[in-house]
Design a protein around this motif. Structure first.
Motif, PDB file in Angstrom:
ATOM      1  N   PRO A 264      44.230  62.327 -33.383  1.00 52.83           N
ATOM      2  CA  PRO A 264      45.403  61.733 -34.041  1.00 52.83           C
ATOM      3  C   PRO A 264      45.987  62.671 -35.099  1.00 52.83           C
ATOM      4  O   PRO A 264      45.277  63.476 -35.704  1.00 52.83           O
ATOM      5  N   ILE A 265      47.290  62.562 -35.301  1.00 53.54           N
ATOM      6  CA  ILE A 265      47.973  63.291 -36.363  1.00 53.54           C
ATOM      7  C   ILE A 265      48.223  62.299 -37.496  1.00 53.54           C
ATOM      8  O   ILE A 265      48.978  61.345 -37.337  1.00 53.54           O
ATOM      9  N   CYS A 266      47.575  62.511 -38.623  1.00 55.23           N
ATOM     10  CA  CYS A 266      47.565  61.514 -39.692  1.00 55.23           C
ATOM     11  C   CYS A 266      48.264  62.032 -40.947  1.00 55.23           C
ATOM     12  O   CYS A 266      48.061  63.184 -41.339  1.00 55.23           O
ATOM     13  N   PHE A 267      49.042  61.179 -41.556  1.00 55.45           N
ATOM     14  CA  PHE A 267      49.742  61.511 -42.802  1.00 55.45           C
ATOM     15  C   PHE A 267      49.587  60.366 -43.799  1.00 55.45           C
ATOM     16  O   PHE A 267      49.511  59.191 -43.410  1.00 55.45           O
ATOM     17  N   VAL A 268      49.540  60.703 -45.086  1.00 56.01           N
ATOM     18  CA  VAL A 268      49.790  59.693 -46.114  1.00 56.01           C
ATOM     19  C   VAL A 268      51.295  59.704 -46.364  1.00 56.01           C
ATOM     20  O   VAL A 268      51.927  60.758 -46.367  1.00 56.01           O
ATOM     21  N   ARG A 269      51.873  58.517 -46.540  1.00 56.41           N
ATOM     22  CA  ARG A 269      53.319  58.380 -46.701  1.00 56.41           C
ATOM     23  C   ARG A 269      53.615  57.712 -48.050  1.00 56.41           C
ATOM     24  O   ARG A 269      53.751  56.493 -48.137  1.00 56.41           O
ATOM     25  N   PRO A 270      53.681  58.494 -49.120  1.00 56.13           N
ATOM     26  CA  PRO A 270      53.884  57.896 -50.447  1.00 56.13           C
ATOM     27  C   PRO A 270      55.213  57.162 -50.544  1.00 56.13           C
ATOM     28  O   PRO A 270      56.218  57.591 -49.982  1.00 56.13           O
ATOM     29  N   THR A 271      55.225  56.062 -51.275  1.00 60.05           N
ATOM     30  CA  THR A 271      56.463  55.341 -51.568  1.00 60.05           C
ATOM     31  C   THR A 271      57.227  56.118 -52.654  1.00 60.05           C
ATOM     32  O   THR A 271      56.686  57.058 -53.244  1.00 60.05           O
ATOM     33  N   PRO A 272      58.472  55.742 -52.955  1.00 62.05           N
ATOM     34  CA  PRO A 272      59.232  56.466 -53.988  1.00 62.05           C
ATOM     35  C   PRO A 272      58.554  56.473 -55.356  1.00 62.05           C
ATOM     36  O   PRO A 272      58.821  57.356 -56.177  1.00 62.05           O
ATOM     37  N   GLU A 273      57.662  55.499 -55.610  1.00 60.36           N
ATOM     38  CA  GLU A 273      56.987  55.440 -56.906  1.00 60.36           C
ATOM     39  C   GLU A 273      55.710  56.278 -56.944  1.00 60.36           C
ATOM     40  O   GLU A 273      55.043  56.350 -57.976  1.00 60.36           O
TER      41      GLU A 273
END
Length: 314
Positions: free
Chosen positions: A82-91
């Protein structure tokens, strides 16, 4: 809940059909993952046109639970990792020089580098949760030193009884955790002594080491037993009725399980526990904790109804 799992399965089938994916293994592993407490995700389509899971990964950091936004893309699963990312919110911001997440948010773990077709999404998310619990990859922009705001799994009433119970239980388990840590240190000393024995250490040195370690263990056990005999010092948190006593027991069990889960994470991170045992224990304890939280929620609802009825009478 079963209805949510059924809705997830239906949406997953729709997404798989839209990208021409018919992998039974992918479907089975995704359904197995959402049955755990590790993630809250929904099926989606990645920028590359592959099935992906978008949502949050649950972690425990310094005694609190947090949700890390993630995306897991599954091209040619399970042949390709799998290709995994953390996706931070604008905050949120990605922590610089994180061991498992680069500046773009891509997750890099030994488990992904050593991926085989026998690897699973549950194991991947378990290892990622353990790594992020040690050092969260995100922090809130407004503080620059904290992870994202905590996720409240259960809304509790901010009444006086609950506050007193939480304060008392916090002090109670803080002391217990210190005693347990002392026991673990003593066990570590014993393990080092055993390793030296296998290495044919000088008998006289080994005897002195074991005698000293045994004395430490006995001293810690003595302090722990003495502490267990002491009553709860704060009389204001003694349960006033059967419902309060039941609530106190449930809260104590919930916090005890939380401490054990935290300790299991630490054991896995430092290779003191194998992954299979870790997964079995986490599933068993999480299921027990979920049931206890459900009981607590029922008690609060009954208390609310009783309070409303009393107000109506007046």
């Amino acid at each position: 809940p079963e209805s949510m799992q059924q809705a997830f399965a239906a949406e997953l089938d729709r997404v798989m059909g839209s990208v021409g994916c018919s992998s039974a293994r992918l479907r089975a592993d995704c359904l197995e993952l959402v049955r755990t407490d590790l993630v809250e995700v929904r099926p989606s389509v990645s920028a590359e046109g592959a099935v992906s899971l978008v949502g949050t990964l649950s972690i425990r950091y310094q005694g609190s639970q947090y949700n890390i936004p993630i995306e897991v893309s599954l091209p040619s699963y399970p042949e390709v990792p799998p290709i995994c990312f953390v996706r931070p919110t604008p905050e949120m911001m990605i922590r610089k020089n994180h061991a498992s997440v680069d500046e773009s948010g891509r997750i890099s773990l030994p488990y992904l580098r050593d991926w085989t077709q026998a690897s699973t999404l549950v194991e991947l998310c378990t290892i990622a949760s353990s790594a992020f619990s040690s050092k969260p990859p995100l922090f809130a922009k407004k503080t620059h030193d904290e992870p994202p705001p905590p996720y409240e799994a259960l809304e509790s009433r901010k009444d006086e009884l609950t506050a007193k119970l939480q304060d008392a239980l916090g002090e109670y388990y803080a002391t217990t955790r210190d005693e347990i840590d002392a026991e673990f240190r003593a066990q570590a000393e014993l393990q080092r002594a055993q390793q030296k024995t296998h290495a044919k250490t000088n008998p006289a040195e080994m005897r002195d080491l074991l005698v000293g370690t045994l004395a430490d263990v006995e001293r810690v056990n003595s302090r722990f037993e003495t502490w267990l005999e002491k009553p709860v010092p704060d009389p204001t948190v003694q349960p006033a009725d059967a419902v309060s006593r039941q609530l106190l027991d449930y809260m104590a069990d919930i916090n005890a399980i939380e401490d054990v889960l935290y300790q299991l994470d630490d054991f896995l991170l430092h290779a003191h526990l194998d992954l299979d045992t870790f997964l079995k224990d986490v599933r068993r304890l999480s299921n027990a904790q979920f049931k206890l939280k459900a009981h607590v929620l029922k008690i609060f609802r009954k208390l609310d109804h009783a309070a409303e009825a009393k107000q109506q009478q007046h």
